[in-house]
Design a protein around this motif. Structure first.
Motif, mmCIF file in Angstrom:
data_model
loop_
_atom_site.group_PDB
_atom_site.id
_atom_site.type_symbol
_atom_site.label_atom_id
_atom_site.label_comp_id
_atom_site.label_asym_id
_atom_site.label_seq_id
_atom_site.Cartn_x
_atom_site.Cartn_y
_atom_site.Cartn_z
ATOM 1 N N GLY A 26 0.778 -1.238 0.000
ATOM 2 C CA GLY A 26 0.000 0.000 0.000
ATOM 3 C C GLY A 26 0.809 1.287 0.000
ATOM 4 O O GLY A 26 0.242 2.373 0.106
ATOM 5 N N ILE A 27 2.125 1.190 -0.120
ATOM 6 C CA ILE A 27 2.962 2.395 -0.129
ATOM 7 C C ILE A 27 2.841 3.072 -1.498
ATOM 8 O O ILE A 27 2.960 2.429 -2.534
ATOM 9 N N ARG A 28 2.599 4.389 -1.471
ATOM 10 C CA ARG A 28 2.493 5.148 -2.714
ATOM 11 C C ARG A 28 3.878 5.316 -3.338
ATOM 12 O O ARG A 28 4.848 5.602 -2.646
ATOM 13 N N LYS A 29 3.931 5.229 -4.674
ATOM 14 C CA LYS A 29 5.161 5.450 -5.419
ATOM 15 C C LYS A 29 4.888 6.472 -6.517
ATOM 16 O O LYS A 29 3.894 6.380 -7.231
ATOM 17 N N TYR A 30 5.774 7.450 -6.625
ATOM 18 C CA TYR A 30 5.613 8.563 -7.551
ATOM 19 C C TYR A 30 6.765 8.610 -8.547
ATOM 20 O O TYR A 30 7.850 8.118 -8.285
ATOM 21 N N SER A 31 6.522 9.279 -9.666
ATOM 22 C CA SER A 31 7.536 9.464 -10.702
ATOM 23 C C SER A 31 7.980 10.929 -10.730
ATOM 24 O O SER A 31 7.376 11.790 -10.092
ATOM 25 N N PHE A 32 9.013 11.196 -11.520
ATOM 26 C CA PHE A 32 9.443 12.575 -11.716
ATOM 27 C C PHE A 32 8.355 13.372 -12.432
ATOM 28 O O PHE A 32 8.179 14.563 -12.166
ATOM 29 N N SER A 33 7.611 12.714 -13.307
ATOM 30 C CA SER A 33 6.475 13.386 -13.957
ATOM 31 C C SER A 33 5.422 13.785 -12.931
ATOM 32 O O SER A 33 4.819 14.859 -13.038
ATOM 33 N N ASP A 34 5.203 12.931 -11.932
ATOM 34 C CA ASP A 34 4.259 13.256 -10.861
ATOM 35 C C ASP A 34 4.731 14.477 -10.074
ATOM 36 O O ASP A 34 3.927 15.339 -9.701
ATOM 37 N N VAL A 35 6.040 14.549 -9.813
ATOM 38 C CA VAL A 35 6.599 15.695 -9.081
ATOM 39 C C VAL A 35 6.354 16.973 -9.876
ATOM 40 O O VAL A 35 5.903 17.985 -9.324
ATOM 41 N N GLU A 36 6.618 16.934 -11.180
ATOM 42 C CA GLU A 36 6.377 18.113 -12.019
ATOM 43 C C GLU A 36 4.903 18.489 -12.019
ATOM 44 O O GLU A 36 4.551 19.664 -11.929
ATOM 45 N N ARG A 37 4.038 17.485 -12.087
ATOM 46 C CA ARG A 37 2.606 17.736 -12.072
ATOM 47 C C ARG A 37 2.192 18.374 -10.744
ATOM 48 O O ARG A 37 1.407 19.323 -10.718
ATOM 49 N N LEU A 38 2.723 17.876 -9.641
ATOM 50 C CA LEU A 38 2.415 18.452 -8.325
ATOM 51 C C LEU A 38 2.852 19.907 -8.233
ATOM 52 O O LEU A 38 2.132 20.741 -7.670
ATOM 53 N N MET A 39 4.013 20.214 -8.774
ATOM 54 C CA MET A 39 4.492 21.600 -8.753
ATOM 55 C C MET A 39 3.544 22.494 -9.555
ATOM 56 O O MET A 39 3.210 23.602 -9.131
ATOM 57 N N ASP A 40 3.091 22.001 -10.692
ATOM 58 C CA ASP A 40 2.145 22.739 -11.532
ATOM 59 C C ASP A 40 0.817 22.930 -10.796
ATOM 60 O O ASP A 40 0.248 24.018 -10.782
ATOM 61 N N ILE A 41 0.340 21.875 -10.164
ATOM 62 C CA ILE A 41 -0.911 21.946 -9.400
ATOM 63 C C ILE A 41 -0.785 22.985 -8.284
ATOM 64 O O ILE A 41 -1.670 23.829 -8.103
ATOM 65 N N ALA A 42 0.306 22.913 -7.535
ATOM 66 C CA ALA A 42 0.512 23.841 -6.419
ATOM 67 C C ALA A 42 0.535 25.294 -6.910
ATOM 68 O O ALA A 42 -0.055 26.173 -6.272
ATOM 69 N N ASP A 43 1.191 25.536 -8.044
ATOM 70 C CA ASP A 43 1.224 26.892 -8.610
ATOM 71 C C ASP A 43 -0.181 27.363 -8.972
ATOM 72 O O ASP A 43 -0.550 28.510 -8.691
ATOM 73 N N GLN A 44 -0.959 26.482 -9.585
ATOM 74 C CA GLN A 44 -2.314 26.859 -9.978
ATOM 75 C C GLN A 44 -3.211 27.100 -8.767
ATOM 76 O O GLN A 44 -4.010 28.045 -8.769
ATOM 77 N N ILE A 45 -3.077 26.268 -7.753
ATOM 78 C CA ILE A 45 -3.860 26.451 -6.523
ATOM 79 C C ILE A 45 -3.525 27.805 -5.903
ATOM 80 O O ILE A 45 -4.416 28.544 -5.465
ATOM 81 N N GLU A 46 -2.245 28.138 -5.895
ATOM 82 C CA GLU A 46 -1.803 29.418 -5.338
ATOM 83 C C GLU A 46 -2.392 30.600 -6.111
ATOM 84 O O GLU A 46 -2.666 31.646 -5.544
#
Length: 108
Positions: free
Chosen positions: A47-67
């Motif tokens: 059940g441990i979540r695993k992320y990719s570098f693409s996920d990290v980039e997507r998260l950064m984009d999401i965070a910018d948009q939320i802001e």
């Protein structure tokens, strides 16, 4: 972008702790974005979540948009459009490569 670069960027190998450090987001924020279907980490057998570098980039984009005040449903809609466009581009590139390979194999 070559196939190797794409597979390297998309391989789900990072834990949420590493993603947290890379993005500056809290685990709670990352899980919230997952719950809102803005990203889709893989899960191990335990059940441990695993992320990719693409996920990290997507998260950064999401965070910018939320802001900037963009709502999560608007982000989800835009990401879905981007993902579909990328799939179309990938299919087109595969078709072109196949046509080029077929063309040069016939001639030479």
């Amino acid at each position: 972008m070559t196939t190797n670069e794409s597979s390297y960027r998309d391989k789900k190998v990072m834990s949420i702790g590493i993603v947290k450090e890379l993005t500056g987001l809290s685990e709670r924020q990352i899980r919230y974005y997952e719950k809102r279907q803005l990203l889709f980490p893989d899960r191990t057998d335990t059940g441990i979540r695993k992320y990719s570098f693409s996920d990290v980039e997507r998260l950064m984009d999401i965070a910018d948009q939320i802001e900037e005040g963009v709502q999560t449903h608007e982000i989800r809609s835009e990401l879905a459009k981007r993902d579909e466009l990328q799939k179309t581009k990938d299919i087109r590139n595969k078709m072109l490569k196949g046509q080029l390979n077929a063309h040069f194999q016939k001639k030479y």
